[in-house]
Design a protein around this motif. Structure first.
Motif, PDB file in Angstrom:
ATOM      1  N   ALA B   1       0.844  -1.193   0.000  1.00  0.00           N
ATOM      2  CA  ALA B   1       0.000   0.000   0.000  1.00  0.00           C
ATOM      3  C   ALA B   1       0.885   1.251   0.000  1.00  0.00           C
ATOM      4  O   ALA B   1       2.001   1.244   0.486  1.00  0.00           O
ATOM      5  N   GLN B   2       0.331   2.271  -0.583  1.00  0.00           N
ATOM      6  CA  GLN B   2       1.076   3.520  -0.613  1.00  0.00           C
ATOM      7  C   GLN B   2       0.738   4.377   0.592  1.00  0.00           C
ATOM      8  O   GLN B   2      -0.395   4.346   1.089  1.00  0.00           O
ATOM      9  N   SER B   3       1.726   5.170   1.021  1.00  0.00           N
ATOM     10  CA  SER B   3       1.473   6.153   2.067  1.00  0.00           C
ATOM     11  C   SER B   3       2.498   7.264   1.936  1.00  0.00           C
ATOM     12  O   SER B   3       3.528   7.104   1.264  1.00  0.00           O
ATOM     13  N   VAL B   4       2.219   8.374   2.558  1.00  0.00           N
ATOM     14  CA  VAL B   4       3.166   9.487   2.549  1.00  0.00           C
ATOM     15  C   VAL B   4       3.136  10.152   3.914  1.00  0.00           C
ATOM     16  O   VAL B   4       2.057  10.341   4.494  1.00  0.00           O
ATOM     17  N   THR B   5       4.304  10.472   4.438  1.00  0.00           N
ATOM     18  CA  THR B   5       4.440  11.086   5.750  1.00  0.00           C
ATOM     19  C   THR B   5       5.210  12.388   5.637  1.00  0.00           C
ATOM     20  O   THR B   5       6.343  12.407   5.165  1.00  0.00           O
ATOM     21  N   GLN B   6       4.600  13.452   6.058  1.00  0.00           N
ATOM     22  CA  GLN B   6       5.303  14.720   6.161  1.00  0.00           C
ATOM     23  C   GLN B   6       5.746  14.843   7.611  1.00  0.00           C
ATOM     24  O   GLN B   6       4.923  14.825   8.528  1.00  0.00           O
ATOM     25  N   LEU B   7       7.040  14.931   7.787  1.00  0.00           N
ATOM     26  CA  LEU B   7       7.631  14.733   9.097  1.00  0.00           C
ATOM     27  C   LEU B   7       7.440  15.910  10.043  1.00  0.00           C
ATOM     28  O   LEU B   7       7.587  15.749  11.252  1.00  0.00           O
ATOM     29  N   ASP B   8       7.127  17.077   9.529  1.00  0.00           N
ATOM     30  CA  ASP B   8       6.943  18.261  10.354  1.00  0.00           C
ATOM     31  C   ASP B   8       5.601  18.897  10.030  1.00  0.00           C
ATOM     32  O   ASP B   8       5.328  19.181   8.874  1.00  0.00           O
ATOM     33  N   SER B   9       4.801  19.140  11.038  1.00  0.00           N
ATOM     34  CA  SER B   9       3.527  19.810  10.775  1.00  0.00           C
ATOM     35  C   SER B   9       3.713  21.324  10.658  1.00  0.00           C
ATOM     36  O   SER B   9       2.922  21.993   9.993  1.00  0.00           O
ATOM     37  N   HIS B  10       4.747  21.852  11.324  1.00  0.00           N
ATOM     38  CA  HIS B  10       5.055  23.284  11.267  1.00  0.00           C
ATOM     39  C   HIS B  10       6.562  23.456  11.130  1.00  0.00           C
ATOM     40  O   HIS B  10       7.326  22.751  11.794  1.00  0.00           O
ATOM     41  N   VAL B  11       6.954  24.411  10.286  1.00  0.00           N
ATOM     42  CA  VAL B  11       8.358  24.784  10.143  1.00  0.00           C
ATOM     43  C   VAL B  11       8.438  26.311  10.134  1.00  0.00           C
ATOM     44  O   VAL B  11       7.654  26.964   9.426  1.00  0.00           O
ATOM     45  N   SER B  12       9.374  26.858  10.906  1.00  0.00           N
ATOM     46  CA  SER B  12       9.603  28.309  10.908  1.00  0.00           C
ATOM     47  C   SER B  12      11.029  28.586  10.468  1.00  0.00           C
ATOM     48  O   SER B  12      11.958  27.927  10.956  1.00  0.00           O
ATOM     49  N   VAL B  13      11.185  29.526   9.567  1.00  0.00           N
ATOM     50  CA  VAL B  13      12.509  29.943   9.105  1.00  0.00           C
ATOM     51  C   VAL B  13      12.535  31.461   9.040  1.00  0.00           C
ATOM     52  O   VAL B  13      11.488  32.110   8.931  1.00  0.00           O
ATOM     53  N   SER B  14      13.723  32.002   9.081  1.00  0.00           N
ATOM     54  CA  SER B  14      13.872  33.442   8.889  1.00  0.00           C
ATOM     55  C   SER B  14      13.986  33.747   7.399  1.00  0.00           C
ATOM     56  O   SER B  14      14.506  32.930   6.622  1.00  0.00           O
ATOM     57  N   GLU B  15      13.507  34.903   7.013  1.00  0.00           N
ATOM     58  CA  GLU B  15      13.621  35.315   5.617  1.00  0.00           C
ATOM     59  C   GLU B  15      15.087  35.297   5.200  1.00  0.00           C
ATOM     60  O   GLU B  15      15.964  35.768   5.926  1.00  0.00           O
ATOM     61  N   GLY B  16      15.348  34.725   4.011  1.00  0.00           N
ATOM     62  CA  GLY B  16      16.707  34.663   3.503  1.00  0.00           C
ATOM     63  C   GLY B  16      17.469  33.405   3.883  1.00  0.00           C
ATOM     64  O   GLY B  16      18.564  33.184   3.371  1.00  0.00           O
ATOM     65  N   THR B  17      16.904  32.581   4.756  1.00  0.00           N
ATOM     66  CA  THR B  17      17.566  31.328   5.151  1.00  0.00           C
ATOM     67  C   THR B  17      16.953  30.158   4.377  1.00  0.00           C
ATOM     68  O   THR B  17      15.855  30.269   3.829  1.00  0.00           O
ATOM     69  N   PRO B  18      17.658  29.014   4.360  1.00  0.00           N
ATOM     70  CA  PRO B  18      17.147  27.880   3.577  1.00  0.00           C
ATOM     71  C   PRO B  18      15.888  27.258   4.175  1.00  0.00           C
ATOM     72  O   PRO B  18      15.651  27.301   5.386  1.00  0.00           O
ATOM     73  N   VAL B  19      15.116  26.659   3.269  1.00  0.00           N
ATOM     74  CA  VAL B  19      13.899  25.947   3.643  1.00  0.00           C
ATOM     75  C   VAL B  19      14.101  24.456   3.369  1.00  0.00           C
ATOM     76  O   VAL B  19      14.625  24.074   2.322  1.00  0.00           O
TER      77      VAL B  19
END
Lengths: 111, 112
Positions: B1-19
């Motif tokens: 069976a297929q499934s997909v997991t997004q490991l973080d429900s929330h992510v915060s970054v500062s403008e100009g930094t990597p995502v």
């Protein structure tokens, strides 16, 4: 943007009343889908269509029916609306195995 | 069976930094993978897709994702976050027919 419209965009209705949502496309895509979006659940498939008059159930189809009499229109009907059907409903279209394109959504509130 | 997991429900970054938005999938065969973005009160928009061609996929607005079969991952990255990137992001897996499995979403917040 892909040519997909949904109507109405917002609706408030009472428990027990029937409700029909419409999805209209101008892209001539074969596959059409209805999803509902609820916090913490992502998008869940209600029904989909793989051609005119060809439809099948998704994972959350109880209480919903669909019809597709023309390539461009896919209707979702709530036979007797319940509060648990308060949600945002999205229509999507695709070609086989391709990316999906989504409509702007319909916000339905059942009181 | 297929499934997909997004490991973080929330992510915060500062403008100009990597995502970095993380997605793991489970599929018994070579899947198609997609990332979509949803801005508030809007529909979902396709960012990029992987369909068994190049493993590094470039999308719109400077986003890219790398398909890693050995790790069953398809993480979304962007070198420099912009305020307009604040939105919810969905990872989706498909086995190549009509069926698409959605992750539960990652909400990205970009701090000034």
């Amino acid at each position: 943007d892909a040519g997909i419209t949904q109507s109405p965009r917002h609706k408030v209705t009472e428990t027990g009343t029937p409700v029909t949502l419409r999805c209209h496309q101008t892209e001539n895509h074969r596959y059409m889908y209805w999803y509902r979006q609820d916090p913490g659940h992502g998008l869940r498939l209600i029904h989909y269509s793989y051609g005119v008059k060809d439809t099948d159930k998704g994972e959350v189809s109880d209480g919903y029916s669909v019809s597709r009499s023309k390539t461009e229109d896919f209707l979702l009907t709530l036979e007797s609306a319940t509060s648990s059907q308060t949600s945002v409903y999205f229509c999507a279209i695709s070609r086989l195995a391709g990316e999906q394109y989504f409509g702007p959504g319909t916000r339905l509130t059942v009181t | 069976a297929q499934s997909v997991t997004q490991l973080d429900s929330h992510v915060s970054v500062s403008e100009g930094t990597p995502v970095l938005l993380r997605c793991n999938y489970s599929s018994s065969y070579s899947p198609s993978l997609f990332w979509y973005v949803q801005h508030p009160n809007k529909g979902l928009q396709l960012l990029l897709k992987y369909t068994s061609a190049a493993t590094l996929v470039k999308g719109i607005n400077g986003f890219e994702a790398e398909f890693k079969k050995s790790e069953t991952s398809f993480h979304l990255t962007k070198p420099s976050a912009h305020m307009s990137d604040a939105a919810e992001y969905f990872c989706v897996v498909s086995k190549g027919t009509y069926k698409y499995i959605f992750g539960t979403g990652t909400r990205l917040k970009v701090l000034a």
